[in-house]
Design a protein around this motif. Sequence first.
Motif, short mmCIF file in Angstrom:
data_model
loop_
_atom_site.label_atom_id
_atom_site.label_comp_id
_atom_site.label_asym_id
_atom_site.label_seq_id
_atom_site.Cartn_x
_atom_site.Cartn_y
_atom_site.Cartn_z
N GLN A 178 44.74 64.90 10.80
CA GLN A 178 43.56 65.20 10.01
C GLN A 178 42.51 65.84 10.89
N GLY A 196 41.81 67.08 4.49
CA GLY A 196 42.57 65.87 4.21
C GLY A 196 43.71 65.71 5.20
N PRO A 197 44.32 64.55 5.24
CA PRO A 197 45.48 64.36 6.13
C PRO A 197 46.59 65.34 5.79
N LEU A 208 47.20 60.11 12.36
CA LEU A 208 47.32 58.92 11.53
C LEU A 208 48.78 58.55 11.33
N GLY A 234 51.56 54.21 -2.76
CA GLY A 234 50.64 54.64 -1.71
C GLY A 234 51.08 54.01 -0.42
N TYR A 235 50.45 54.37 0.66
CA TYR A 235 50.74 53.62 1.87
C TYR A 235 49.47 53.36 2.65
N PHE A 245 47.40 53.21 6.07
CA PHE A 245 47.31 53.88 7.35
C PHE A 245 46.86 52.92 8.44
N GLY A 246 47.25 53.22 9.65
CA GLY A 246 46.66 52.58 10.81
C GLY A 246 45.27 53.13 11.06
N PHE A 301 46.81 58.70 -6.37
CA PHE A 301 46.00 57.74 -5.63
C PHE A 301 44.65 58.33 -5.27
N TYR A 309 41.86 57.62 -2.19
CA TYR A 309 41.53 56.95 -0.94
C TYR A 309 40.06 57.19 -0.64
N PRO A 319 41.73 56.62 6.22
CA PRO A 319 41.63 56.47 4.76
C PRO A 319 42.07 55.09 4.30
N LEU A 324 43.11 52.94 0.78
CA LEU A 324 43.55 53.08 -0.61
C LEU A 324 42.66 52.25 -1.53
N LEU A 353 39.46 60.99 -1.07
CA LEU A 353 40.65 61.82 -0.97
C LEU A 353 41.58 61.54 -2.15
#
Lengths: 116, 110
Positions: free
Chosen positions: A37, A42-43, A91, A104-105, A107-108, B34, B36, B44, B46, B88
């Motif tokens: 990112q 956005g990522p 990320l 969804g997931y 992120f760290g 989704f 974020y 980000p 969620l 996002l």
Amino acid sequence: DTGVSQNPRHKITKRGQNVTFRCDPISEHNRLYWYRQTLGQGPEFLTYFQNEAQLEKSRLLSDRFSAERPKGSFSTLEIQRTEQGDSAMYLCASSSEDIGADYGYTFGSGTRLTVV
Amino acid sequence: QKEVEQNSGPLSVPEGAIASLNCTYSDRGSQSFFWYRQYSGKSPELIMSIYSNGDKEDGRFTAQLNKASQYVSLLIRDSQPSDSATYLCAVTGGNNRLAFGKGNQVVVIP
């Protein structure tokens, strides 16, 4: 700690040096994703693994970038001969195979790379 | 055409007002959507997911999905200063990964 862990949090390097980042996913997750990112964007997807197999690589992932996931656990992302354009937040996220991205997931915290 | 488009510029809203964000996507096969939230310098987080046409409410947040028109929106009611962040939009495609829009910055003015 049950979340996704990334190290280091910040990395400042000189142009031309190599850097390596590490991601430890949630332990029961066999999918691991890398995103990049940049400011104001956005990522962007870079690559993902299912267990130790790298299943997809974005064309953003030039030959200076390499990612590994030995033994299907943690993953490393290496950037060789860094350029100023590599400055970004990197990320990592993980998920289980049967869910994938459907929920969804998470992120760290990311690794912020600054190339000077 | 980008996979996910968020074209609005920064959105300034007074505290207590409704913030409205929109997102369009290109892949008609997308099934999961989704939102974020991302604070400056953070990763980000969620906050909403939606899978079926219509509205989904969670506290002060409402996500809306219209698959025929290929858009997703997010409403933030009773906006608070703590809602000031970049939002996002993300969409799954057939390759089972998320594609993100560039985000919309929201500034809530006390």
